[in-house]
Design a protein around this motif. Structure first.
Motif, PDB file in Angstrom:
ATOM      1  N   PHE A  21       7.393 -18.014 -34.767  1.00 40.53           N
ATOM      2  CA  PHE A  21       6.147 -18.427 -35.406  1.00 40.53           C
ATOM      3  C   PHE A  21       5.093 -17.325 -35.315  1.00 40.53           C
ATOM      4  O   PHE A  21       4.412 -17.011 -36.309  1.00 40.53           O
ATOM      5  N   LEU A  22       4.947 -16.718 -34.135  1.00 34.48           N
ATOM      6  CA  LEU A  22       3.955 -15.657 -33.975  1.00 34.48           C
ATOM      7  C   LEU A  22       4.262 -14.463 -34.868  1.00 34.48           C
ATOM      8  O   LEU A  22       3.360 -13.875 -35.484  1.00 34.48           O
ATOM      9  N   LEU A  23       5.543 -14.096 -34.947  1.00 31.93           N
ATOM     10  CA  LEU A  23       5.931 -12.963 -35.791  1.00 31.93           C
ATOM     11  C   LEU A  23       5.615 -13.209 -37.259  1.00 31.93           C
ATOM     12  O   LEU A  23       5.228 -12.282 -37.987  1.00 31.93           O
ATOM     13  N   LEU A  24       5.774 -14.445 -37.712  1.00 29.07           N
ATOM     14  CA  LEU A  24       5.512 -14.770 -39.107  1.00 29.07           C
ATOM     15  C   LEU A  24       4.030 -15.012 -39.387  1.00 29.07           C
ATOM     16  O   LEU A  24       3.549 -14.729 -40.493  1.00 29.07           O
ATOM     17  N   TRP A  25       3.313 -15.527 -38.394  1.00 32.42           N
ATOM     18  CA  TRP A  25       1.922 -15.928 -38.611  1.00 32.42           C
ATOM     19  C   TRP A  25       0.920 -14.796 -38.427  1.00 32.42           C
ATOM     20  O   TRP A  25      -0.037 -14.673 -39.197  1.00 32.42           O
ATOM     21  N   LEU A  26       1.127 -13.953 -37.424  1.00 31.88           N
ATOM     22  CA  LEU A  26       0.138 -12.942 -37.078  1.00 31.88           C
ATOM     23  C   LEU A  26      -0.197 -11.973 -38.216  1.00 31.88           C
ATOM     24  O   LEU A  26      -1.382 -11.686 -38.448  1.00 31.88           O
ATOM     25  N   PRO A  27       0.783 -11.428 -38.947  1.00 31.54           N
ATOM     26  CA  PRO A  27       0.430 -10.461 -40.001  1.00 31.54           C
ATOM     27  C   PRO A  27      -0.511 -11.022 -41.052  1.00 31.54           C
ATOM     28  O   PRO A  27      -1.414 -10.318 -41.535  1.00 31.54           O
ATOM     29  N   GLY A  28      -0.335 -12.258 -41.459  1.00 34.08           N
ATOM     30  CA  GLY A  28      -1.207 -12.851 -42.460  1.00 34.08           C
ATOM     31  C   GLY A  28      -2.357 -13.617 -41.862  1.00 34.08           C
ATOM     32  O   GLY A  28      -3.251 -14.086 -42.575  1.00 34.08           O
ATOM     33  N   GLY A  29      -2.359 -13.771 -40.518  1.00 34.34           N
ATOM     34  CA  GLY A  29      -3.405 -14.499 -39.825  1.00 34.34           C
ATOM     35  C   GLY A  29      -4.404 -13.563 -39.187  1.00 34.34           C
ATOM     36  O   GLY A  29      -5.128 -12.849 -39.882  1.00 34.34           O
ATOM     37  N   PRO A  30      -4.489 -13.537 -37.856  1.00 29.95           N
ATOM     38  CA  PRO A  30      -5.481 -12.693 -37.177  1.00 29.95           C
ATOM     39  C   PRO A  30      -5.359 -11.205 -37.479  1.00 29.95           C
ATOM     40  O   PRO A  30      -6.354 -10.486 -37.412  1.00 29.95           O
ATOM     41  N   LEU A  31      -4.154 -10.726 -37.797  1.00 37.41           N
ATOM     42  CA  LEU A  31      -3.984  -9.313 -38.104  1.00 37.41           C
ATOM     43  C   LEU A  31      -4.228  -9.013 -39.580  1.00 37.41           C
ATOM     44  O   LEU A  31      -4.216  -7.849 -39.986  1.00 37.41           O
TER      45      LEU A  31
END
Length: 238
Positions: A201-211
């Motif tokens: 989940f973190l790998l998929l979410w972070l690029p389009g989320g906080p990053l």
């Protein structure tokens, strides 16, 4: 917002909030890792059980101390409208309410665990154990809180710290599963699946989320603070 506030540099509380939050996450990670490994099973002649058990307890209490400092400095910092009630009541604040609310949830869980641990002698073991399991839920929630509200989420040191914490917890889970395999196969399989699912989940979410771009706006930062957020973030990189 006045011009002087918008152009002012970060306050000492802003730096203390960031540093105490990072230290609290690191200490909580070590406490969780020791708990996952089950400190009562690991002892040597040089490191008897009571020393390891004391280490787990003291690290947990120290994590709570830094968490309380993190909350106090967040309230004292004039940058964001965060009240003391926001630390206890999830999703009620006006500053990034969902992500700040996750921090309140993690704090409430840890507070319940801390209080019941201090009252352990007056509680039944089954009740204390059930509440103690809440500690494991508090760690991923706290990590998400850090990603969602942290102004350093794109900084190398913060990403390195977060990845390091992930590795420590995953290594502890893997070591615990392997050490007792194949006993309690369903429980151990659930632990592995949960750890793997959260990592994915973190790998998929972070690029389009906080990053990703414009996270400050998308995360729920009040419009009146967006310009100051940009100025503050740029100041922190100098």
């Amino acid at each position: 917002m006045t011009t002087s506030l918008a152009t002012a540099g970060p306050s000492i509380y802003w730096y203390l909030t960031r540093s105490t939050g990072a230290v609290a996450l690191l200490l909580l990670t070590f406490a969780i890792a020791l708990g996952v490994l089950d400190v009562k099973r690991f002892s040597t002649p040089r490191w008897p059980r009571f020393i390891v058990d004391s280490l787990h307890r003291n690290v947990s209490l120290l994590a709570m101390v830094f968490l309380l400092l993190h909350i106090l400095t967040s309230v004292l910092d004039s940058f964001a409208p965060i009240s003391l009630l926001d630390a206890f009541i999830p999703f009620a604040g006006s500053y990034r309410p969902f992500w700040l609310g996750l921090g309140a949830v993690a704090f409430d869980l840890l507070l319940a665990v801390t209080i019941t641990s201090l009252l352990r002698q007056r509680m039944g073991y089954a009740s204390w154990r059930a509440i103690h399991w809440l500690t494991y839920a508090s760690w991923p929630i706290a990590l998400l809180h850090g990603f969602g509200t942290g102004s350093d989420v794109k900084q190398t040191w913060f990403l390195g710290l977060s990845i390091g914490c992930m590795v420590i917890v995953l290594a502890a889970v893997l070591a615990r599963v392997i050490s007792g395999w194949p006993e309690h196969l369903g429980l151990r399989g659930t632990a592995l699946a949960g750890a793997g699912a959260f990592s994915l989940f973190l790998l998929l979410w972070l690029p389009g989320g906080p990053l990703g771009s414009e996270w400050a706006r998308r995360s729920g930062t009040p419009a009146s603070l967006l310009a100051h957020t940009t100025t503050t973030t740029q100041s922190s990189r100098r």
